[in-house]
Scaffold this motif. Structure first.
Motif, PDB file in Angstrom:
ATOM      1  N   ASP A 186       0.821  -1.220   0.000  1.00 43.48           N
ATOM      2  CA  ASP A 186       0.000   0.000   0.000  1.00 43.48           C
ATOM      3  C   ASP A 186       0.851   1.264   0.000  1.00 43.48           C
ATOM      4  OD1 ASP A 186       1.041  -0.328   2.478  1.00 43.48           O
ATOM      5  OD2 ASP A 186      -0.801   0.104   3.578  1.00 43.48           O
ATOM      6  N   ARG A 187       2.154   1.125  -0.215  1.00 46.97           N
ATOM      7  CA  ARG A 187       3.015   2.315  -0.218  1.00 46.97           C
ATOM      8  C   ARG A 187       3.508   2.655  -1.607  1.00 46.97           C
ATOM      9  NH1 ARG A 187       7.468   0.428   3.819  1.00 46.97           N
ATOM     10  NH2 ARG A 187       8.523   2.313   3.108  1.00 46.97           N
ATOM     11  N   ILE A 188       2.993   1.959  -2.599  1.00 45.71           N
ATOM     12  CA  ILE A 188       3.551   2.164  -3.941  1.00 45.71           C
ATOM     13  C   ILE A 188       2.503   2.667  -4.928  1.00 45.71           C
ATOM     14  CG2 ILE A 188       5.313   0.396  -3.620  1.00 45.71           C
ATOM     15  CD1 ILE A 188       3.525  -1.402  -5.475  1.00 45.71           C
ATOM     16  N   PHE A 189       3.000   3.247  -5.991  1.00 49.24           N
ATOM     17  CA  PHE A 189       2.195   3.573  -7.167  1.00 49.24           C
ATOM     18  C   PHE A 189       2.576   2.510  -8.195  1.00 49.24           C
ATOM     19  CE2 PHE A 189       1.303   5.549 -11.194  1.00 49.24           C
ATOM     20  CZ  PHE A 189       0.183   6.347 -10.975  1.00 49.24           C
ATOM     21  N   ALA A 190       1.686   1.525  -8.344  1.00 51.45           N
ATOM     22  CA  ALA A 190       2.026   0.332  -9.127  1.00 51.45           C
ATOM     23  C   ALA A 190       1.694   0.532 -10.600  1.00 51.45           C
ATOM     24  CB  ALA A 190       1.267  -0.870  -8.580  1.00 51.45           C
ATOM     25  N   ALA A 191       2.719   0.400 -11.418  1.00 54.05           N
ATOM     26  CA  ALA A 191       2.522   0.590 -12.864  1.00 54.05           C
ATOM     27  C   ALA A 191       3.085  -0.609 -13.620  1.00 54.05           C
ATOM     28  CB  ALA A 191       3.237   1.867 -13.319  1.00 54.05           C
ATOM     29  N   THR A 192       2.283  -1.147 -14.497  1.00 49.84           N
ATOM     30  CA  THR A 192       2.814  -2.179 -15.379  1.00 49.84           C
ATOM     31  C   THR A 192       2.237  -1.989 -16.775  1.00 49.84           C
ATOM     32  OG1 THR A 192       3.389  -4.526 -15.574  1.00 49.84           O
ATOM     33  CG2 THR A 192       1.106  -4.019 -15.024  1.00 49.84           C
ATOM     34  N   LYS A 193       2.497  -2.955 -17.620  1.00 48.46           N
ATOM     35  CA  LYS A 193       2.102  -2.789 -19.017  1.00 48.46           C
ATOM     36  C   LYS A 193       1.318  -4.004 -19.489  1.00 48.46           C
ATOM     37  CE  LYS A 193       6.382  -0.240 -19.618  1.00 48.46           C
ATOM     38  NZ  LYS A 193       7.344  -0.864 -18.682  1.00 48.46           N
ATOM     39  N   ILE A 194       0.618  -3.803 -20.581  1.00 45.68           N
ATOM     40  CA  ILE A 194      -0.051  -4.903 -21.259  1.00 45.68           C
ATOM     41  C   ILE A 194       0.811  -5.208 -22.484  1.00 45.68           C
ATOM     42  CG2 ILE A 194      -2.138  -5.686 -22.420  1.00 45.68           C
ATOM     43  CD1 ILE A 194      -2.518  -5.204 -19.414  1.00 45.68           C
ATOM     44  N   TRP A 195       1.318  -6.419 -22.531  1.00 47.20           N
ATOM     45  CA  TRP A 195       2.257  -6.783 -23.587  1.00 47.20           C
ATOM     46  C   TRP A 195       1.808  -8.082 -24.230  1.00 47.20           C
ATOM     47  CZ3 TRP A 195       6.373 -10.681 -23.707  1.00 47.20           C
ATOM     48  CH2 TRP A 195       7.221 -10.545 -24.815  1.00 47.20           C
ATOM     49  N   THR A 196       0.880  -7.948 -25.135  1.00 42.35           N
ATOM     50  CA  THR A 196       0.434  -9.105 -25.903  1.00 42.35           C
ATOM     51  C   THR A 196      -0.190  -8.603 -27.200  1.00 42.35           C
ATOM     52  OG1 THR A 196      -1.223 -10.875 -26.035  1.00 42.35           O
ATOM     53  CG2 THR A 196      -1.645  -9.145 -24.436  1.00 42.35           C
ATOM     54  N   SER A 197       0.054  -9.337 -28.255  1.00 41.85           N
ATOM     55  CA  SER A 197      -0.507  -8.923 -29.540  1.00 41.85           C
ATOM     56  C   SER A 197      -1.974  -9.321 -29.654  1.00 41.85           C
ATOM     57  CB  SER A 197       0.294  -9.541 -30.687  1.00 41.85           C
ATOM     58  OG  SER A 197       0.354 -10.942 -30.519  1.00 41.85           O
ATOM     59  N   ASP A 198      -2.458 -10.113 -28.699  1.00 39.86           N
ATOM     60  CA  ASP A 198      -3.867 -10.502 -28.690  1.00 39.86           C
ATOM     61  C   ASP A 198      -4.671  -9.433 -27.946  1.00 39.86           C
ATOM     62  OD1 ASP A 198      -6.376 -11.570 -28.320  1.00 39.86           O
ATOM     63  OD2 ASP A 198      -5.645 -13.594 -27.877  1.00 39.86           O
ATOM     64  N   GLY A 199      -5.423  -8.665 -28.706  1.00 37.24           N
ATOM     65  CA  GLY A 199      -6.166  -7.546 -28.126  1.00 37.24           C
ATOM     66  C   GLY A 199      -7.269  -7.958 -27.167  1.00 37.24           C
ATOM     67  N   SER A 200      -7.586  -9.251 -27.111  1.00 40.95           N
ATOM     68  CA  SER A 200      -8.644  -9.688 -26.198  1.00 40.95           C
ATOM     69  C   SER A 200      -8.094 -10.143 -24.846  1.00 40.95           C
ATOM     70  CB  SER A 200      -9.424 -10.850 -26.842  1.00 40.95           C
ATOM     71  OG  SER A 200      -8.583 -11.982 -26.959  1.00 40.95           O
ATOM     72  N   GLU A 201      -6.781 -10.077 -24.678  1.00 39.41           N
ATOM     73  CA  GLU A 201      -6.168 -10.609 -23.444  1.00 39.41           C
ATOM     74  C   GLU A 201      -5.852  -9.534 -22.404  1.00 39.41           C
ATOM     75  OE1 GLU A 201      -2.749 -12.958 -24.231  1.00 39.41           O
ATOM     76  OE2 GLU A 201      -3.894 -14.650 -25.011  1.00 39.41           O
ATOM     77  N   THR A 202      -6.365  -8.334 -22.609  1.00 38.94           N
ATOM     78  CA  THR A 202      -5.998  -7.222 -21.730  1.00 38.94           C
ATOM     79  C   THR A 202      -6.298  -7.533 -20.265  1.00 38.94           C
ATOM     80  OG1 THR A 202      -6.830  -5.863 -23.543  1.00 38.94           O
ATOM     81  CG2 THR A 202      -6.144  -4.718 -21.538  1.00 38.94           C
ATOM     82  N   ARG A 203      -7.540  -7.892 -20.004  1.00 35.88           N
ATOM     83  CA  ARG A 203      -7.949  -8.112 -18.606  1.00 35.88           C
ATOM     84  C   ARG A 203      -7.212  -9.308 -17.996  1.00 35.88           C
ATOM     85  NH1 ARG A 203     -12.825  -5.587 -16.995  1.00 35.88           N
ATOM     86  NH2 ARG A 203     -13.740  -4.355 -18.678  1.00 35.88           N
ATOM     87  N   GLU A 204      -7.077 -10.327 -18.796  1.00 34.11           N
ATOM     88  CA  GLU A 204      -6.426 -11.540 -18.301  1.00 34.11           C
ATOM     89  C   GLU A 204      -4.971 -11.247 -17.917  1.00 34.11           C
ATOM     90  OE1 GLU A 204      -6.863 -14.709 -21.125  1.00 34.11           O
ATOM     91  OE2 GLU A 204      -5.334 -15.915 -20.111  1.00 34.11           O
ATOM     92  N   GLN A 205      -4.285 -10.494 -18.775  1.00 33.73           N
ATOM     93  CA  GLN A 205      -2.889 -10.200 -18.465  1.00 33.73           C
ATOM     94  C   GLN A 205      -2.766  -9.257 -17.265  1.00 33.73           C
ATOM     95  OE1 GLN A 205       0.216  -8.151 -21.154  1.00 33.73           O
ATOM     96  NE2 GLN A 205       0.576 -10.322 -21.454  1.00 33.73           N
ATOM     97  N   ALA A 206      -3.685  -8.314 -17.174  1.00 37.40           N
ATOM     98  CA  ALA A 206      -3.663  -7.420 -16.011  1.00 37.40           C
ATOM     99  C   ALA A 206      -3.885  -8.225 -14.728  1.00 37.40           C
ATOM    100  CB  ALA A 206      -4.739  -6.341 -16.155  1.00 37.40           C
ATOM    101  N   ALA A 207      -4.816  -9.172 -14.773  1.00 37.50           N
ATOM    102  CA  ALA A 207      -5.105 -10.000 -13.589  1.00 37.50           C
ATOM    103  C   ALA A 207      -3.892 -10.847 -13.210  1.00 37.50           C
ATOM    104  CB  ALA A 207      -6.311 -10.897 -13.860  1.00 37.50           C
ATOM    105  N   THR A 208      -3.207 -11.372 -14.234  1.00 34.95           N
ATOM    106  CA  THR A 208      -2.003 -12.164 -13.963  1.00 34.95           C
ATOM    107  C   THR A 208      -0.942 -11.292 -13.291  1.00 34.95           C
ATOM    108  OG1 THR A 208      -2.464 -13.548 -15.877  1.00 34.95           O
ATOM    109  CG2 THR A 208      -0.205 -13.592 -15.035  1.00 34.95           C
ATOM    110  N   SER A 209      -0.778 -10.083 -13.807  1.00 32.85           N
ATOM    111  CA  SER A 209       0.223  -9.179 -13.217  1.00 32.85           C
ATOM    112  C   SER A 209      -0.156  -8.806 -11.780  1.00 32.85           C
ATOM    113  CB  SER A 209       0.363  -7.918 -14.075  1.00 32.85           C
ATOM    114  OG  SER A 209       0.927  -8.236 -15.326  1.00 32.85           O
ATOM    115  N   GLU A 210      -1.447  -8.587 -11.542  1.00 30.12           N
ATOM    116  CA  GLU A 210      -1.886  -8.272 -10.168  1.00 30.12           C
ATOM    117  C   GLU A 210      -1.511  -9.408  -9.222  1.00 30.12           C
ATOM    118  OE1 GLU A 210      -5.791  -5.567 -11.389  1.00 30.12           O
ATOM    119  OE2 GLU A 210      -6.040  -7.650 -10.756  1.00 30.12           O
ATOM    120  N   ARG A 211      -1.744 -10.617  -9.691  1.00 31.45           N
ATOM    121  CA  ARG A 211      -1.438 -11.794  -8.859  1.00 31.45           C
ATOM    122  C   ARG A 211       0.066 -11.858  -8.586  1.00 31.45           C
ATOM    123  NH1 ARG A 211      -4.373 -14.840 -11.753  1.00 31.45           N
ATOM    124  NH2 ARG A 211      -2.743 -15.788 -13.017  1.00 31.45           N
ATOM    125  N   ARG A 212       0.859 -11.592  -9.604  1.00 29.43           N
ATOM    126  CA  ARG A 212       2.310 -11.692  -9.434  1.00 29.43           C
ATOM    127  C   ARG A 212       2.833 -10.605  -8.500  1.00 29.43           C
ATOM    128  NH1 ARG A 212       4.927 -12.027 -15.234  1.00 29.43           N
ATOM    129  NH2 ARG A 212       6.749 -12.747 -14.077  1.00 29.43           N
TER     130      ARG A 212
END
Lengths: 310, 240
Positions: free
Chosen positions: A111-137
């Motif tokens: 809770d002390r950070i400003f968390a920034a990551t990226k969506i890196w996939t050529s499949d335009g339908s995977e946005t949410r899935e990749q974001a969820a994976t990154s959140e988990r990681r």
């Protein structure tokens, strides 16, 4: 990640100021006395963020090596101790997200950070899935900032990211490029799409962004994150054996890290620079660029000229 | 991502980890395998001696050891340790495992004749000298790169076996060593770990030398009909 971030930030800034006032703790770093650290507002909301963040490209990709995970956790700890919050990553960076997550767990710092990551996939339908994976990681509930990595399938991802923003699944959206690639296309997107952030490469040698992208960001009210501020470390390899210019102190510069970072931060369009490092002492040097004065326009010109002559 | 975009990246941009992280892979896997690690050099020294025997079963055992070495370094080093920091390594790792299984399935077929003395000596030189290049690069003993553990030395030694085989088997077996050598050479160059270039360099040089010193099967009419265990020898092989 930063709920009530403005309040938390003000508390943090206050504590930071108190810490800076302690001559015993910071005697070596604050010769000019107590001062606040540099923040910049995100234009779309006015929320301030510390002007130095942390990149993780290469540096945090250490796999399952526990020795190196512990070491990178100490780097992260030094970053947080010096009032850093913005951490940037990408699914492209191998195990970096897991290592950030492990460090945040160890430090209890989610809770002390400003968390920034990226969506890196050529499949335009995977946005949410990749974001969820990154959140988990990362071990977080949601990101503060999600960016389309290197303009990859940007139309699809950006549309989904806007939906996620309206649902409260992310606070800010943006788009990134690096190494000076596809600036013309990025400019077109900045002109036509509502964006909170752009991320691009800008440093004392790679200054193409000054021509169009940085003025455009100011005009459109887009926050700018600067990657590769040390040109992937090559600026140090080229210049650190050289002396700083005699007028460096007047520009608020005490070492080469500050020289390179303050050159970037002194551009009015820049919100945050994200240097990456594997070493605690280098992190401390980097964070030093958030303190003290910034070069003025004339000094910026002298800095660029000095490096060019070297 | 389009091909044009990929081409705009430099070699260094595509390597997403630093030399420290890579060199610690050797240290970590050696620590994880200790003390069983001592079996690997013993097997590496024994293998060519087995491969030089006239009777079939030692040569089958030699090929089985080579197969296990490929499976071992493919799964442990490449998939388990290297893969998390470099995705292509995972793919290579599984292909190493497949190649190892293939060698096991070949049994004696891939060693139709006892190994020649020059091949045996070259093998011993490879497994005794090459491990130290990783030590030189890392600056610590624990980074020793062993046959059957580290892919570079496993590949460099194995090409001596593969290059002496009849076509098209030799080309099939040499395909992966060639691909791995090019991939690893590019990686070491990007990382600036120049001592490690000895591994792909040795693999490529030994492949060429072994191919030049071994005859093409077409020049040995009865080799085409060779069956395992018939004791055919490659050109230049002294009696076993």
């Amino acid at each position: 990640m930063l709920e009530l971030s403005r309040r938390r930030f003000l508390i943090g800034a206050g504590l930071g100021g108190l810490a800076m006032a302690s001559p015993r703790l910071f005697a070596a770093d604050t010769a000019s006395g107590p001062e606040a650290f540099l923040t910049r507002p995100i234009p779309s909301t006015g929320e301030p963020v510390p002007a130095i963040g942390m990149g993780t490209w290469i540096t945090f990709n250490v796999g399952a090596d526990q020795y190196l995970i512990d070491q990178r956790t100490r780097v992260l700890e030094a970053f947080l101790e010096r009032n850093g919050t913005v951490i940037d990553c990408s699914p492209m960076y191998g195990s970096s997200a897991d290592v950030i997550g492990a460090g945040l767990d160890r430090l209890g710092a989610h809770d002390r950070i400003f968390a920034a990551t990226k969506i890196w996939t050529s499949d335009g339908s995977e946005t949410r899935e990749q974001a969820a994976t990154s959140e988990r990681r990362w071990g977080i509930d949601r990101f503060d900032l999600l960016q389309v990595h290197n303009l990859l399938a940007w139309q699809e991802h950006l549309a989904t990211l806007r939906e996620m923003k309206s649902e409260g699944r992310v606070r800010y959206v943006g788009i990134t490029t690096s190494h000076g690639r596809r600036h013309r296309e990025l400019a077109r997107i900045m002109e036509t799409e509502p964006l909170d952030f752009v991320q691009l490469t800008y440093n004392v040698l790679d200054r193409e962004a000054e021509e169009r992208l940085l003025p455009l960001a100011r005009e459109r009210g887009i926050a700018v994150i600067v990657n590769r501020p040390f040109q992937g470390g090559s600026l140090f390899r080229r210049f650190q054996s050289e002396p700083l210019p005699p007028w460096a102190g007047e520009a608020g510069v005490g070492n080469w890290a500050e020289f390179f970072l303050k050159f970037i931060l002194s551009h009015p369009a820049v919100t945050c620079a994200i240097p990456a490092t594997t070493r605690v002492e280098h992190m401390q040097e980097n964070m030093g660029a958030m303190y003290g004065r910034l070069p003025d326009t004339g000094q910026r010109r002298m800095m660029a000229e000095y490096v060019r002559k070297l | 991502m389009s091909g044009a975009v990929w081409l705009s990246y430099s070699l260094q941009d595509l390597v997403m980890f630093g030399p420290e992280v890579f060199l610690r892979l050797f240290v970590r896997i050696n620590q994880a395998l200790w003390p069983w690690l001592l079996l690997w050099p013993a097997a590496a020294l024994l293998l060519p001696w087995l491969g030089r025997q006239n009777s079939e079963w030692p040569r089958r055992l030699a090929m089985a050891l080579a197969g296990l070495a490929w499976i071992g370094c493919g799964y442990l080093f490449l998939v388990r340790y290297y893969g998390p920091i470099n995705w292509p390594a995972t793919g290579f790792g599984w292909v190493f495992v497949v190649q190892g299984l293939f060698l096991l399935m070949l049994k004696g077929k891939a060693l139709p004749a006892p190994l020649a003395w020059p091949t045996v000596v070259a093998w011993w030189l490879v497994v005794l000298v090459l491990p130290w290049f990783a030590v030189l690069q890392a600056g610590e003993m624990r980074a020793l790169a062993l046959f059957g553990v580290a892919p570079g030395i496993t590949v460099a030694a194995s090409v001596l076996l593969f290059a002496g085989q009849p076509a098209p088997l030799r080309w099939l077996l040499l395909l992966l060593p060639l691909a791995w050598s090019l991939f690893s050479a590019a990686t070491y160059w990007a990382l600036g770990t120049f001592w490690l270039l000895a591994y792909p360099g040795a693999a490529l040089v030994l492949s060429v030398l072994a191919l030049r010193t071994n005859p093409r099967p077409a020049r040995i009419p009865d080799l085409r009909s060779a069956r395992p265990g018939r004791g055919h020898r490659s050109s230049g092989s002294p009696p076993g």
